[in-house]
Each structure stands twice: as C-alpha cells, then as structure tokens.
Design an enzyme around this catalytic site. Sequence first.
Site, PDB file in Angstrom:
ATOM      1  N   CYS A  76      -9.081   0.676  14.366  1.00 43.94           N
ATOM      2  CA  CYS A  76      -8.354   0.492  15.613  1.00 43.94           C
ATOM      3  C   CYS A  76      -8.111   1.841  16.253  1.00 43.94           C
ATOM      4  O   CYS A  76      -8.017   2.849  15.572  1.00 43.94           O
ATOM      5  CB  CYS A  76      -7.011  -0.200  15.363  1.00 43.94           C
ATOM      6  SG  CYS A  76      -7.146  -1.905  14.843  1.00 43.94           S
ATOM      7  N   THR A  97       8.808 -19.918 -16.631  1.00 41.23           N
ATOM      8  CA  THR A  97       9.098 -18.983 -17.710  1.00 41.23           C
ATOM      9  C   THR A  97       8.586 -17.592 -17.358  1.00 41.23           C
ATOM     10  O   THR A  97       7.450 -17.434 -16.927  1.00 41.23           O
ATOM     11  CB  THR A  97       8.444 -19.461 -19.024  1.00 41.23           C
ATOM     12  OG1 THR A  97       8.951 -20.760 -19.342  1.00 41.23           O
ATOM     13  CG2 THR A  97       8.750 -18.513 -20.165  1.00 41.23           C
ATOM     14  N   GLN A 108       0.806  -1.214   0.000  1.00 39.41           N
ATOM     15  CA  GLN A 108       0.000   0.000   0.000  1.00 39.41           C
ATOM     16  C   GLN A 108       0.844   1.271   0.000  1.00 39.41           C
ATOM     17  O   GLN A 108       0.294   2.369  -0.148  1.00 39.41           O
ATOM     18  CB  GLN A 108      -0.934   0.012   1.215  1.00 39.41           C
ATOM     19  CG  GLN A 108      -2.037  -1.022   1.180  1.00 39.41           C
ATOM     20  CD  GLN A 108      -3.109  -0.709   0.142  1.00 39.41           C
ATOM     21  OE1 GLN A 108      -2.992   0.229  -0.636  1.00 39.41           O
ATOM     22  NE2 GLN A 108      -4.149  -1.520   0.117  1.00 39.41           N
ATOM     23  N   HIS A 134      -0.744  -3.889  -8.879  1.00 40.29           N
ATOM     24  CA  HIS A 134      -2.115  -3.397  -9.050  1.00 40.29           C
ATOM     25  C   HIS A 134      -2.511  -2.371  -8.000  1.00 40.29           C
ATOM     26  O   HIS A 134      -3.606  -1.817  -8.049  1.00 40.29           O
ATOM     27  CB  HIS A 134      -3.117  -4.557  -9.111  1.00 40.29           C
ATOM     28  CG  HIS A 134      -3.483  -5.150  -7.794  1.00 40.29           C
ATOM     29  ND1 HIS A 134      -4.612  -4.783  -7.106  1.00 40.29           N
ATOM     30  CD2 HIS A 134      -2.888  -6.098  -7.041  1.00 40.29           C
ATOM     31  CE1 HIS A 134      -4.705  -5.483  -5.986  1.00 40.29           C
ATOM     32  NE2 HIS A 134      -3.659  -6.288  -5.922  1.00 40.29           N
TER      33      HIS A 134
END
Length: 300
Positions: free
Chosen positions: A256, A169, A111, A133
């Site tokens: 939290c 590969t 992140q 991604h």
Amino acid sequence: MNGGHPALPPGLTGAPVYLDYNATTPVDPRVAEAMWPHLTDFFGNPSSSHHYSAEPRRAPAEARAQVAALVGARADEAVFTASGSEADLLALCGTALAHGCGAPFHCDAAQAVGKIPLDVEELGVDLLTVVGHKMCAPKGAAALYVRDGLRLEPVVHGGGQEHGVRAGTENVALAVALGAAGLAADDLADGAPARIAALRDELHQRLAAALPGCVRLNGPERKRLPNTLNVSIDDALGHELLAAAHGIAASTGSACHRGNHTPFDLARSLGALRLSLGRWSTADDIETTADAAIKSATER
C-alpha cells in the site's frame, strides 16, 4: 531462561536462510524445555483437587502472569486461547464496536508483541491479542488481554475455565510455553530490536546498491516493525524472484502507498517481497539473502 545467546533451533541447522519470521517463528529451545515436563510428568487436570493436579494448576497461573507482564497488564486480565483468530473472535463477538463512543477498543498485536515494547495502558486499549507462534512459542498458544471490568460473552460455553469466558480443560503445556515465550522481554531489554533493525537496513542497502533505482520500499521508512523489510523490485514478480533465489525462505505480500490505503499499481503489488528477520538472524544470513536476491533479479 536468561542470559547468553539463545541456542539455534534444530530446524534451522543447515537449512536455507529463514526470513519468514512474520509468518511463524521457530520454537525457542528454552520454550520447548519449559513446556516439556507438562507433556510428560505433569499430566493432571488443573481443575482436580489431588496431588496430580497441583503443578498443572500452579503452572498456568505463573504463565498467565508472564504473558500479562509482556504487555503491561495484570495476570487476571489475560485469557488463554488456542490461536490469535480465536482471541480476535472472542474480542469481537464477546463485545459490541468505537472506543470514543463507549465501545471497547481491540488491538490485534500478533505481529508486535515481543518485537517492540507494548503497554496496554499507554495504548489505551480494552482488548489485545497475543500470539505465541509469532514470538518463538508453538502454534496453538495465544491469549487475549481483557481490561479489568470489561465483560465478555463466551464463544465457547461449558465448564467455566478462563474466568468463565473460554470453556475447556486447560492446555497447560501450551500455556506454559506462551508464558516462557515472555523471554522476548529479555530480548527487548537487551537491545534486540536495534540489532535486528540494523540487519534489516543492511539488507535494504545491499539490494538498493546492487539494483540502483529499482528497489521500492513499501510502507513507511520509520514507523514499521524493526524486523520487517517489504520491497518491490521493478519488473520482477515476487514469487518468481523467490523461486529463483535458492537458499532463502521468505514470503510475498501486497503493498500500500505510504500514508494511505490506495493500492499500488498491480505490477508493484505483485512484485512485493516480505523479508522478515528474527531472533536467530545473522549478518551472514543478510549477505546470503542479498546475494541470492540480486542474482535472481539480474538473471531473470
């Protein structure tokens, strides 16, 4: 690959406002352009020794250097993997536990890479996970930084690719895409984190002003990613609020207490919204999101 405002990915055109960049990012058109020839023209096996393997052998070497440079590492310290989970597995199963006792120190920076400046030397890490991604490359492209001199036991045995620690590969197109995603370094240099943080704060301020005393920031005010706003709204369930807030796409998440790991009360935890911005987020997106969230919260 450099200069100018990045083109809007086709998937974002005319669609709901996307504020789930921490889940995944659209593929930058420049990344897609870089990888396309390796899905069409350059099909050879990098391990072969003829004409068709020359470019497939050269391109991953360049991409490896690009990925390594993004975290302040050397090219030979980067190992391509198919996902962040695989990179974490290689780091954990390929070594044994704490840094101060002589064991390797692994950081999952999925992140963080591309969102804030990172340098493996400054961090003092031995292993670090990079995930494509999360920074505008396709899914299935990731890498593990492995400090020079640290030996890993392969979790995939076979042909000896990737410095002998990941057989198979090479997926040249995805390696090139991950390397091209290093254009995130240009974003960092151009002040993108500050721009995105300003949009994040504007969204927070709009919500807090319209819902006085009801918006709770989950996590620290300062030491957090510049693109991420995690809040709970009193007496609201996150998933219900998002379902009613038409026109925005975001996620919920657990929260939290700031400064420790004690869970919040159940209501605040279930009310958490994770609104994560990215490369194509705009001021108009923030206005649309704030209006939709406020309407959903006040009409529920």
